[in-house]
Write a protein that holds these residues in place. Structure first.
Motif, PDB file in Angstrom:
ATOM      1  N   MET A   1       0.847  -1.184   0.000  1.00  9.62           N
ATOM      2  CA  MET A   1       0.000   0.000   0.000  1.00  9.62           C
ATOM      3  C   MET A   1       0.887   1.239   0.000  1.00  9.62           C
ATOM      4  N   THR A   2       0.754   2.080  -0.997  1.00 10.28           N
ATOM      5  CA  THR A   2       1.620   3.241  -1.112  1.00 10.28           C
ATOM      6  C   THR A   2       1.050   4.420  -0.345  1.00 10.28           C
ATOM      7  N   ALA A   3       1.938   5.369  -0.036  1.00 14.36           N
ATOM      8  CA  ALA A   3       1.498   6.548   0.700  1.00 14.36           C
ATOM      9  C   ALA A   3       0.409   7.296  -0.053  1.00 14.36           C
ATOM     10  N   ALA A   4       0.487   7.276  -1.392  1.00 15.00           N
ATOM     11  CA  ALA A   4      -0.490   8.016  -2.182  1.00 15.00           C
ATOM     12  C   ALA A   4      -1.899   7.452  -2.028  1.00 15.00           C
ATOM     13  N   SER A   5      -2.014   6.238  -1.506  1.00 16.15           N
ATOM     14  CA  SER A   5      -3.339   5.630  -1.366  1.00 16.15           C
ATOM     15  C   SER A   5      -4.038   6.067  -0.086  1.00 16.15           C
ATOM     16  N   LEU A   6      -3.368   6.836   0.761  1.00 13.57           N
ATOM     17  CA  LEU A   6      -3.971   7.316   1.993  1.00 13.57           C
ATOM     18  C   LEU A   6      -4.627   8.667   1.722  1.00 13.57           C
ATOM     19  N   VAL A   7      -5.939   8.755   1.990  1.00 10.48           N
ATOM     20  CA  VAL A   7      -6.704   9.946   1.631  1.00 10.48           C
ATOM     21  C   VAL A   7      -7.602  10.354   2.786  1.00 10.48           C
ATOM     22  N   LEU A   8      -7.667  11.644   3.080  1.00  8.32           N
ATOM     23  CA  LEU A   8      -8.554  12.160   4.115  1.00  8.32           C
ATOM     24  C   LEU A   8     -10.006  11.997   3.653  1.00  8.32           C
ATOM     25  N   SER A   9     -10.751  11.166   4.350  1.00 10.54           N
ATOM     26  CA  SER A   9     -12.097  10.818   3.905  1.00 10.54           C
ATOM     27  C   SER A   9     -13.210  11.462   4.721  1.00 10.54           C
ATOM     28  N   ASP A  10     -12.924  11.884   5.957  1.00  8.11           N
ATOM     29  CA  ASP A  10     -13.931  12.544   6.798  1.00  8.11           C
ATOM     30  C   ASP A  10     -13.254  13.560   7.700  1.00  8.11           C
ATOM     31  N   ILE A  11     -13.933  14.682   7.923  1.00  8.37           N
ATOM     32  CA  ILE A  11     -13.509  15.708   8.873  1.00  8.37           C
ATOM     33  C   ILE A  11     -14.700  16.012   9.770  1.00  8.37           C
ATOM     34  N   TYR A  12     -14.490  15.976  11.078  1.00  6.40           N
ATOM     35  CA  TYR A  12     -15.569  16.251  12.029  1.00  6.40           C
ATOM     36  C   TYR A  12     -15.141  17.324  13.019  1.00  6.40           C
ATOM     37  N   ILE A  13     -16.064  18.239  13.317  1.00  6.40           N
ATOM     38  CA  ILE A  13     -15.888  19.140  14.442  1.00  6.40           C
ATOM     39  C   ILE A  13     -17.005  18.866  15.443  1.00  6.40           C
ATOM     40  N   TYR A  14     -16.694  19.083  16.704  1.00  7.98           N
ATOM     41  CA  TYR A  14     -17.641  18.883  17.803  1.00  7.98           C
ATOM     42  C   TYR A  14     -17.712  20.208  18.569  1.00  7.98           C
ATOM     43  N   PRO A  15     -18.619  21.100  18.171  1.00  8.04           N
ATOM     44  CA  PRO A  15     -18.638  22.431  18.782  1.00  8.04           C
ATOM     45  C   PRO A  15     -18.798  22.415  20.301  1.00  8.04           C
ATOM     46  N   VAL A  16     -19.551  21.443  20.830  1.00  4.51           N
ATOM     47  CA  VAL A  16     -19.730  21.306  22.275  1.00  4.51           C
ATOM     48  C   VAL A  16     -19.145  19.964  22.696  1.00  4.51           C
ATOM     49  N   LYS A  17     -18.258  19.987  23.667  1.00  2.00           N
ATOM     50  CA  LYS A  17     -17.641  18.741  24.113  1.00  2.00           C
ATOM     51  C   LYS A  17     -18.713  17.725  24.513  1.00  2.00           C
ATOM     52  N   SER A  18     -18.588  16.504  23.994  1.00  2.00           N
ATOM     53  CA  SER A  18     -19.422  15.346  24.312  1.00  2.00           C
ATOM     54  C   SER A  18     -20.819  15.392  23.717  1.00  2.00           C
ATOM     55  N   LEU A  19     -21.095  16.399  22.853  1.00  2.00           N
ATOM     56  CA  LEU A  19     -22.333  16.365  22.077  1.00  2.00           C
ATOM     57  C   LEU A  19     -22.018  15.891  20.662  1.00  2.00           C
ATOM     58  N   GLY A  20     -23.039  15.841  19.829  1.00  2.00           N
ATOM     59  CA  GLY A  20     -22.872  15.332  18.478  1.00  2.00           C
ATOM     60  C   GLY A  20     -21.923  16.177  17.645  1.00  2.00           C
ATOM     61  N   GLY A  21     -21.382  15.558  16.599  1.00  2.69           N
ATOM     62  CA  GLY A  21     -20.441  16.230  15.725  1.00  2.69           C
ATOM     63  C   GLY A  21     -21.076  16.694  14.429  1.00  2.69           C
TER      64      GLY A  21
END
Length: 272
Positions: A1-21
């Motif tokens: 598996m080459t480095a080029a095959s690694l891709v950012l697939s999801d980004i999440y922020i959680y505005p309030v700690k321990s609530l939904g993202g």
């Protein structure tokens, strides 16, 4: 598996700690982590931080994007109108709050927000905000920088392959929201992120600090707030290190920049 095959697939922020993202397609990187991530916190009548560890009903409070802020809804109580919260508070009302071993200065939200979260959780609560002026060091004294109301570090990174491998062992597959990552990547081998030291996402440099020890929040169904023994029961025999069940990698970042879905990950060095 080459480095080029690694891709950012999801980004999440959680505005309030321990609530939904909130899943986003791009995010601004700041010294404390992703912009707007865990800058708000719910505290109890003693100004102690609250999480799903002790109050599993917090899983029922969902977060939706809104103009210059977000909405909090109660999935089990549709009669409660959504609460609008701006991304940033004002310094009109202040107090000190405790999160883990840290006591930090915080700005109060509105009285209406305090009343809403108190009604939603059935106890006296306050909604508070961390300003840029607050100094809260990362969990490891040897790692420079400050962190928001996150537990210990600015980012949590998880590979989709790691969740897929875990789900292959479970009686019922679990979604990624059990593990509350900021960054998810596709490609590579299960759990390989826990060996990364220096790596690049797009043009931004990140540093892996240590694997993330998981708590009981992973056992809470984020749709129903019901607890079970999984996934910790299945993970314990093969994912325990130093008495903790590990899943994902704690990460520090470059302090500024932008991440976008589809960015390529390149591993430059691994942990010794």
């Amino acid at each position: 598996m080459t480095a080029a095959s690694l891709v950012l697939s999801d980004i999440y922020i959680y505005p309030v700690k321990s609530l939904g993202g909130i899943r986003v397609t791009e995010a601004t990187v700041e010294p404390r982590g992703l912009r707007h991530d865990r800058r708000w916190l719910i505290v109890d009548e003693r100004n102690q931080f609250m999480t799903q560890r002790q109050t599993s009903e917090m899983a029922l409070l969902k977060v939706l994007p809104a103009y210059n802020g977000f909405l909090i809804t109660h999935s089990a109580r549709p009669e409660m109108l959504p609460l609008y919260v701006p991304f940033e508070a004002t310094p009109e009302r202040t107090l000190f709050v405790t999160i883990w071993d840290d006591m930090v200065f915080a700005w109060r939200g509105t009285p209406e927000a305090d009343a809403w979260v108190s009604e939603a959780l059935g106890r006296s609560c306050k909604l508070v905000y961390m300003s840029d002026m607050v100094m809260r060091p990362t969990d490891d004294g040897e790692v420079p920088g400050n962190v928001s109301f996150a537990d210990a570090y600015p980012f949590l990174l998880v590979g989709q392959a790691s969740l897929d491998e875990l789900n292959s062992r479970l009686p019922e597959a679990l979604p990624m929201n059990r593990f509350r990552p900021n960054l998810v990547f596709g490609g590579g081998q299960p759990y390989e992120e826990e060996s990364w030291r220096n790596f690049r996402i797009g043009e931004l440099l990140f540093e892996g600090i240590r694997p993330c020890g998981r708590c009981a929040v992973t056992t809470i169904d984020q749709q129903t707030a019901q607890k079970s023994a999984e996934p910790l029961r299945t993970m314990a025999p093969y994912r325990t290190q130093g008495g903790k069940v590990m899943f994902g990698q704690n990460v520090t970042g470059p302090g500024s920049g932008t991440l976008r879905l589809g960015d390529t990950l390149v591993v430059q060095s691994t942990l010794a």
